[in-house]
Motif scaffolding. Structure first.
Motif, PDB file in Angstrom:
ATOM      1  N   PRO A  39       4.513  24.953   2.477  1.00  0.00           N
ATOM      2  CA  PRO A  39       2.289  24.801   1.530  1.00  0.00           C
ATOM      3  C   PRO A  39       2.511  23.773   1.352  1.00  0.00           C
ATOM      4  CG  PRO A  39       4.015  26.901   0.047  1.00  0.00           C
ATOM      5  CD  PRO A  39       4.813  26.395   1.490  1.00  0.00           C
ATOM      6  N   MET A  40       1.013  23.034   1.552  1.00  0.00           N
ATOM      7  CA  MET A  40       0.841  22.037   0.627  1.00  0.00           C
ATOM      8  C   MET A  40      -0.590  22.656   0.377  1.00  0.00           C
ATOM      9  SD  MET A  40       3.498  19.793   1.717  1.00  0.00           S
ATOM     10  CE  MET A  40       1.993  18.067   1.479  1.00  0.00           C
ATOM     11  N   PRO A  41      -1.439  21.172  -0.695  1.00  0.00           N
ATOM     12  CA  PRO A  41      -2.465  21.661  -1.126  1.00  0.00           C
ATOM     13  C   PRO A  41      -3.197  20.818  -0.066  1.00  0.00           C
ATOM     14  CG  PRO A  41      -0.885  21.001  -2.334  1.00  0.00           C
ATOM     15  CD  PRO A  41       0.193  20.431  -1.544  1.00  0.00           C
ATOM     16  N   ALA A  42      -4.279  21.285  -0.373  1.00  0.00           N
ATOM     17  CA  ALA A  42      -5.502  21.403   1.038  1.00  0.00           C
ATOM     18  C   ALA A  42      -6.176  19.386   0.466  1.00  0.00           C
ATOM     19  CB  ALA A  42      -6.800  22.383   0.495  1.00  0.00           C
ATOM     20  N   ASN A  43      -6.078  19.068  -1.094  1.00  0.00           N
ATOM     21  CA  ASN A  43      -6.936  17.684  -1.686  1.00  0.00           C
ATOM     22  C   ASN A  43      -5.545  16.890  -2.323  1.00  0.00           C
ATOM     23  OD1 ASN A  43      -9.326  19.510  -0.206  1.00  0.00           O
ATOM     24  ND2 ASN A  43      -9.755  17.941   0.407  1.00  0.00           N
ATOM     25  N   TRP A  44      -6.103  16.820  -2.704  1.00  0.00           N
ATOM     26  CA  TRP A  44      -5.515  15.797  -4.173  1.00  0.00           C
ATOM     27  C   TRP A  44      -6.195  16.102  -5.103  1.00  0.00           C
ATOM     28  CZ3 TRP A  44      -0.989  14.466  -2.698  1.00  0.00           C
ATOM     29  CH2 TRP A  44      -0.166  13.761  -1.698  1.00  0.00           C
ATOM     30  N   SER A  45      -5.756  15.980  -5.975  1.00  0.00           N
ATOM     31  CA  SER A  45      -6.504  17.048  -7.483  1.00  0.00           C
ATOM     32  C   SER A  45      -7.652  15.443  -7.617  1.00  0.00           C
ATOM     33  CB  SER A  45      -5.907  16.352  -8.202  1.00  0.00           C
ATOM     34  OG  SER A  45      -5.361  14.773  -8.681  1.00  0.00           O
ATOM     35  N   GLY A  46      -7.845  14.652  -6.821  1.00  0.00           N
ATOM     36  CA  GLY A  46      -9.194  13.500  -7.696  1.00  0.00           C
ATOM     37  C   GLY A  46     -10.150  14.246  -6.361  1.00  0.00           C
ATOM     38  N   GLN A  47     -10.238  14.647  -5.715  1.00  0.00           N
ATOM     39  CA  GLN A  47     -10.484  14.849  -3.774  1.00  0.00           C
ATOM     40  C   GLN A  47     -10.982  16.176  -4.395  1.00  0.00           C
ATOM     41  OE1 GLN A  47      -7.790  14.743  -1.136  1.00  0.00           O
ATOM     42  NE2 GLN A  47      -8.138  12.258  -0.586  1.00  0.00           N
ATOM     43  N   LYS A  48     -12.650  16.051  -3.696  1.00  0.00           N
ATOM     44  CA  LYS A  48     -13.673  17.527  -3.717  1.00  0.00           C
ATOM     45  C   LYS A  48     -13.151  17.763  -2.459  1.00  0.00           C
ATOM     46  CE  LYS A  48     -17.454  15.183  -6.775  1.00  0.00           C
ATOM     47  NZ  LYS A  48     -18.392  15.035  -6.921  1.00  0.00           N
ATOM     48  N   PRO A  49     -13.370  19.136  -2.738  1.00  0.00           N
ATOM     49  CA  PRO A  49     -12.609  20.592  -0.879  1.00  0.00           C
ATOM     50  C   PRO A  49     -13.859  19.306  -0.201  1.00  0.00           C
ATOM     51  CG  PRO A  49     -12.583  20.918  -3.140  1.00  0.00           C
ATOM     52  CD  PRO A  49     -13.264  19.645  -3.969  1.00  0.00           C
ATOM     53  N   THR A  50     -15.209  19.173  -0.457  1.00  0.00           N
ATOM     54  CA  THR A  50     -16.283  19.576   0.082  1.00  0.00           C
ATOM     55  C   THR A  50     -16.595  18.110   0.653  1.00  0.00           C
ATOM     56  OG1 THR A  50     -17.848  18.855  -1.364  1.00  0.00           O
ATOM     57  CG2 THR A  50     -17.457  21.847  -0.425  1.00  0.00           C
ATOM     58  N   LYS A  51     -15.896  17.022   0.730  1.00  0.00           N
ATOM     59  CA  LYS A  51     -15.602  15.677   0.850  1.00  0.00           C
ATOM     60  C   LYS A  51     -15.203  15.072   1.899  1.00  0.00           C
ATOM     61  CE  LYS A  51     -14.874  10.696  -1.368  1.00  0.00           C
ATOM     62  NZ  LYS A  51     -14.659  10.042  -2.108  1.00  0.00           N
ATOM     63  N   SER A  52     -15.977  14.610   2.591  1.00  0.00           N
ATOM     64  CA  SER A  52     -15.336  14.079   4.275  1.00  0.00           C
ATOM     65  C   SER A  52     -13.647  12.991   3.472  1.00  0.00           C
ATOM     66  CB  SER A  52     -15.661  13.471   4.773  1.00  0.00           C
ATOM     67  OG  SER A  52     -15.703  12.605   6.025  1.00  0.00           O
ATOM     68  N   VAL A  53     -12.839  13.076   3.712  1.00  0.00           N
ATOM     69  CA  VAL A  53     -11.212  12.876   3.703  1.00  0.00           C
ATOM     70  C   VAL A  53     -11.050  11.275   4.619  1.00  0.00           C
ATOM     71  CG1 VAL A  53      -9.175  12.903   3.412  1.00  0.00           C
ATOM     72  CG2 VAL A  53     -10.751  14.406   2.483  1.00  0.00           C
ATOM     73  N   GLN A  54     -11.421  10.372   4.751  1.00  0.00           N
ATOM     74  CA  GLN A  54     -10.510   9.310   5.447  1.00  0.00           C
ATOM     75  C   GLN A  54      -8.794   9.099   5.683  1.00  0.00           C
ATOM     76  OE1 GLN A  54     -11.871   5.844   4.838  1.00  0.00           O
ATOM     77  NE2 GLN A  54     -14.479   6.607   4.541  1.00  0.00           N
ATOM     78  N   PRO A  55      -8.454   9.282   6.488  1.00  0.00           N
ATOM     79  CA  PRO A  55      -7.054   8.858   6.795  1.00  0.00           C
ATOM     80  C   PRO A  55      -6.342   7.719   5.862  1.00  0.00           C
ATOM     81  CG  PRO A  55      -7.650   8.440   8.906  1.00  0.00           C
ATOM     82  CD  PRO A  55      -8.281   8.677   8.681  1.00  0.00           C
ATOM     83  N   ALA A  56      -5.768   7.763   5.798  1.00  0.00           N
ATOM     84  CA  ALA A  56      -4.638   6.949   4.690  1.00  0.00           C
ATOM     85  C   ALA A  56      -4.680   5.295   5.808  1.00  0.00           C
ATOM     86  CB  ALA A  56      -3.262   6.719   4.094  1.00  0.00           C
ATOM     87  N   ARG A  57      -4.709   4.487   5.072  1.00  0.00           N
ATOM     88  CA  ARG A  57      -4.478   2.817   6.429  1.00  0.00           C
ATOM     89  C   ARG A  57      -3.915   2.584   5.804  1.00  0.00           C
ATOM     90  NH1 ARG A  57     -10.557   2.588   6.069  1.00  0.00           N
ATOM     91  NH2 ARG A  57     -10.206   0.922   4.107  1.00  0.00           N
ATOM     92  N   LEU A  58      -2.388   3.015   6.015  1.00  0.00           N
ATOM     93  CA  LEU A  58      -0.823   2.415   5.669  1.00  0.00           C
ATOM     94  C   LEU A  58      -0.458   1.234   6.708  1.00  0.00           C
ATOM     95  CD1 LEU A  58       0.401   5.441   5.340  1.00  0.00           C
ATOM     96  CD2 LEU A  58      -0.691   4.764   3.424  1.00  0.00           C
ATOM     97  N   SER A  59      -0.786   0.935   8.052  1.00  0.00           N
ATOM     98  CA  SER A  59      -0.221  -0.819   8.568  1.00  0.00           C
ATOM     99  C   SER A  59      -0.661  -1.743   7.571  1.00  0.00           C
ATOM    100  CB  SER A  59      -0.845  -0.383   9.679  1.00  0.00           C
ATOM    101  OG  SER A  59      -0.402  -1.041  11.078  1.00  0.00           O
ATOM    102  N   GLN A  60       0.855  -2.216   7.055  1.00  0.00           N
ATOM    103  CA  GLN A  60       0.611  -3.321   6.609  1.00  0.00           C
ATOM    104  C   GLN A  60      -0.451  -3.869   5.557  1.00  0.00           C
ATOM    105  OE1 GLN A  60      -0.014  -6.762  10.108  1.00  0.00           O
ATOM    106  NE2 GLN A  60       1.501  -6.293  10.102  1.00  0.00           N
ATOM    107  N   TRP A  61      -0.738  -2.854   4.262  1.00  0.00           N
ATOM    108  CA  TRP A  61      -1.184  -2.587   3.149  1.00  0.00           C
ATOM    109  C   TRP A  61      -1.692  -4.055   2.852  1.00  0.00           C
ATOM    110  CZ3 TRP A  61       1.555  -2.763  -0.362  1.00  0.00           C
ATOM    111  CH2 TRP A  61       2.574  -3.042  -0.841  1.00  0.00           C
ATOM    112  N   TRP A  62      -0.317  -4.602   2.987  1.00  0.00           N
ATOM    113  CA  TRP A  62       0.618  -5.695   1.677  1.00  0.00           C
ATOM    114  C   TRP A  62      -0.851  -6.576   1.710  1.00  0.00           C
ATOM    115  CZ3 TRP A  62       3.648  -3.285   5.122  1.00  0.00           C
ATOM    116  CH2 TRP A  62       3.699  -4.359   6.302  1.00  0.00           C
ATOM    117  N   ARG A  63      -1.847  -6.610   2.919  1.00  0.00           N
ATOM    118  CA  ARG A  63      -2.232  -8.137   3.725  1.00  0.00           C
ATOM    119  C   ARG A  63      -3.842  -7.948   2.995  1.00  0.00           C
ATOM    120  NH1 ARG A  63      -0.752 -11.299   7.696  1.00  0.00           N
ATOM    121  NH2 ARG A  63       1.038 -10.342   8.640  1.00  0.00           N
ATOM    122  N   ARG A  64      -3.748  -6.658   3.248  1.00  0.00           N
ATOM    123  CA  ARG A  64      -5.213  -6.258   1.802  1.00  0.00           C
ATOM    124  C   ARG A  64      -5.051  -7.312   0.815  1.00  0.00           C
ATOM    125  NH1 ARG A  64      -4.965  -1.775   5.152  1.00  0.00           N
ATOM    126  NH2 ARG A  64      -4.044  -0.381   4.094  1.00  0.00           N
TER     127      ARG A  64
END
Length: 499
Positions: A39-64
Motif C-alpha cells: 500500500p502506498m500513499p496517493a500523494n505526498w503530504s504537501g500535494q493536493k489530491p486534485t492537483k495534476s502531478v508532474q513526474p520527477a525530473r531526475l536525470s542529471q539533476w545536479w546540472r540544474r
C-alpha cells in the motif's frame, strides 16, 4: 565400423530416450516469486489530491544547480571513486556466479589418457617373468544431473536475481556518491563565502576602531571605546580559522570522493565561486514512483526475490535426484592402435539417490531459507518506508528553508541599513559607539546566517533528489576489471618473494 564407433552408437541409442523423458518430466518445487504489492500513499503530504502531478525530473539533476565545476567533479567521481569500483567488481562477481550456476544445468564431460610401462616379476606371475610392455589408454567420462525437481534451476534463478541486486547496488552507490559530491561542493563554496564575509566585516569593524582612536585623540571618545571596537574586530576575525578548517575538510572529502589524495583539489577550488542555487520548485511525482526509481528499494526487492528462489532450492534437496553417467574407454599396446585394434569398454546408466533419513536436516534447511526470505521481505518493506520518510523530510526541509531564507534576506537588508545609518550618525557625533558596534555585530550575524541558509537550501534540494532516486544515469563500464592479470598460463615458478 570400429569397436569405438559401435560403442558410441550404442550409447547414443540408450541416451536419447532417457534425455527426452527427463526434459519432459522436469518440474520445480517451492514458491514462485511474485512482486509484492505494498500500500502506498496517493500523494505526498504537501500535494493536493486534485492537483495534476508532474513526474520527477531526475536525470542529471545536479546540472540544474548551474555550476560547470560541479558537473565536472561529478563525472570525475563516477570514474575514480573507490566505492563505485567495488560495486563494479561485485557485479562482475554476481555475473560470474550466475554463469557458474547455469553450468549445472548442462552435462559435464572429462577426457583422460594414460601411458604406462609394465613388467611382471617371476614371483608375481608364478615363476615366469613377463617381458616389459607398454600400455596406452584413453577414455571419455560424462555425467548429467537431470534436475527433476528444479534444484539447479532455482539456483540459477537465485543467481539471476543476485545479478539484478548487484546492479541496483551500483546504482545506489552512484546515487550516494553524486549526492555527496554535490553536498560537499555546496558546503565548500559556502565556507568560502563565509570566510570572505568575516574578513570584510572585520575590516569594516577595524575602520570603526581607527575612527574611534582618532576621536579619542580629539577628546570625543575614550580609550575604553577604542578597546571595545578593537575587541569586536578581533572577535570577528577569530571565526576565520574555524571556517578555513571546515573548508579544507570539505575539499579533502571531495578529493577522496573522486579517488584522489585529500589535497588534490585544493588549488583547483581555491578561486571562490557562488553557492549553487537550485531552480525551485521541482516536480516530485507520486509516492509509488519510488518503487521504480529508488535503487535501494529495487535492490531490496531483488534480494527478496533471490531468497524466495533459495527456498525452492532447499525444498528440492528433499526430493530424489537422478543422474546419468557414462564412460567409454579404449586400451591398446601400441599408441597407433587406439580406436582401431584395441579393446573398447563402455558403460552407461542412471543413478537414483533418495534421501531416506537425515534427522530432519533437510527440512530444517528449508525453514532456514524461509526465515531468510522473510527477513529480506521485511527489509524490502522497511526500505520503502525509509524512502517515503526521506522524501517527506526533504520536502518539508526544502519548503521551510525557502521561507527562512526569505526572512533572513529581509533581516540582513534591514541590519545593513541600520549599520550604515549608525555609522553616519557616529561620525557626526550623534550616537554612541555601543550602538554602532551592536549594529555591526547584528549585520555580520544576519549575513552569515543568510549564507548558511543558502547552503542548506542547496543541500536540501540535493537531499530531495537523492530521496526521489536521482543518481547517475550515464554509462558505467562494469566489464573492465580493476586488476588485469598477465602471464597467467603455464610457466616456470619463481622463488618465493621474487617479483
Amino acid at each position: 565400423m570400429t569397436g569405438l564407433e559401435r560403442g558410441s552408437v550404442a550409447a547414443k541409442r540408450l541416451l536419447a530416450p532417457i534425455l527426452s523423458a527427463a526434459m519432459l518430466a522436469g518440474c520445480v518445487v517451492g514458491p514462485d516469486y511474485r512482486t509484492p504489492i505494498l500500500p502506498m500513499p496517493a500523494n505526498w503530504s504537501g500535494q493536493k489530491p486534485t492537483k495534476s502531478v508532474q513526474p520527477a525530473r531526475l536525470s542529471q539533476w545536479w546540472r540544474r544547480l548551474r555550476d560547470p565545476q560541479l558537473d565536472t567533479l561529478v563525472e570525475e567521481a563516477v570514474a575514480g571513486n573507490l566505492n563505485v569500483a567495488t560495486a563494479r567488481a561485485k557485479i562482475r562477481e554476481a555475473r560470474a556466479s550466475y554463469r557458474q550456476s547455469a553450468g549445472a544445468l548442462f552435462p559435464s564431460a572429462d577426457g583422460s589418457a594414460s601411458a604406462t610401462r609394465n613388467k611382471t616379476s617371476a614371483a608375481a606371475s608364478g615363476g615366469t617373468a613377463s617381458d616389459a610392455y607398454s600400455q596406452y589408454q584413453s577414455g571419455f567420462d560424462a555425467s548429467w544431473e537431470l534436475d527433476l525437481f528444479g534444484a539447479n534451476r532455482r539456483g540459477v534463478e537465485a543467481a539471476r536475481y543476485g545479478v539484478d541486486a548487484s546492479e541496483q547496488e551500483l546504482r545506489s552507490t552512484l546515487l550516494t556518491l553524486v549526492g555527496d559530491v554535490a553536498s560537499y561542493y555546496a558546503q565548500a563554496r559556502g565556507y568560502q563565502a563565509r570566510i570572505a564575509l568575516a574578513r570584510r566585516s572585520a575590516a569594516s569593524q577595524r575602520q570603526t576602531a581607527e575612527l574611534t582612536r582618532t576621536m579619542a585623540q580629539a577628546g570625543t571618545a575614550t580609550a575604553a571605546d577604542v578597546a571595545k571596537a578593537m575587541g569586536q574586530a578581533s572577535s570577528t576575525e577569530a571565526s576565520v580559522p574555524t571556517l578555513e578548517a571546515s573548508y579544507a575538510e570539505a575539499v579533502h572529502r571531495l578529493s577522496v570522493l573522486t579517488g584522489r589524495p585529500p589535497a588534490a583539489l585544493s588549488e583547483r577550488l581555491k578561486r571562490s565561486a557562488p553557492i549553487p542555487a537550485p531552480r525551485l520548485p521541482i516536480p516530485t511525482g507520486i509516492p509509488a514512483d519510488i518503487l521504480l526509481s529508488r535503487p535501494d528499494v529495487l535492490m531490496a526487492e531483488r534480494q527478496y526475490a533471490q531468497y524466495t528462489a533459495k527456498v525452492g532450492q532447499a525444498e528440492a534437496a528433499r526430493y530424489p535426484t537422478v543422474s546419468l553417467t557414462g564412460d567409454i574407454s579404449t586400451t591398446a599396446y601400441k599408441l597407433g592402435d587406439l580406436g582401431k585394434n584395441s579393446s573398447i569398454g563402455w558403460s552407461f546408466g542412471p543413478t537414483l539417490s533418495v534421501p531416506l533419513f537425515n534427522a530432519g536436516q533437510l527440512k530444517a534447511a528449508v525453514e532456514v531459507a524461509q526465515a531468510q526470505r522473510d527477513q529480506y521481505f521485511i527489509a524490502y518493506r522497511s526500505s520503502v518506508l525509509t524512502a517515503l520518510e526521506d522524501v517527506e523530510n526533504a520536502l518539508v526541509s526544502l519548503a521551510q528553508e525557502r521561507i527562512r531564507i526569505g526572512k533572513l534576506a529581509s533581516s540582513a537588508k534591514s541590519y545593513g541599513d541600520a549599520a550604515r545609518l549608525e555609522g553616519t550618525l557616529y561620525k557626526a557625533g550623534e550616537t554612541s559607539l555601543l550602538d554602532v558596534l551592536d549594529a555591526q555585530r547584528s549585520l555580520y550575524s544576519a549575513e552569515d546566517s543568510l549564507l548558511q541558509s543558502r547552503v542548506l537550501l542547496a543541500t536540501n534540494y540535493i537531499a530531495l533528489n537523492k530521496a526521489l532516486g536521482g543518481g547517475w544515469d550515464g554509462a558505467v563500464d562494469t566489464a573492465r576489471p580493476e586488476i588485469v592479470d598477465v602471464k597467467t598460463g603455464p610457466r616456470l615458478a619463481k622463488a618465493a618473494g621474487q617479483g
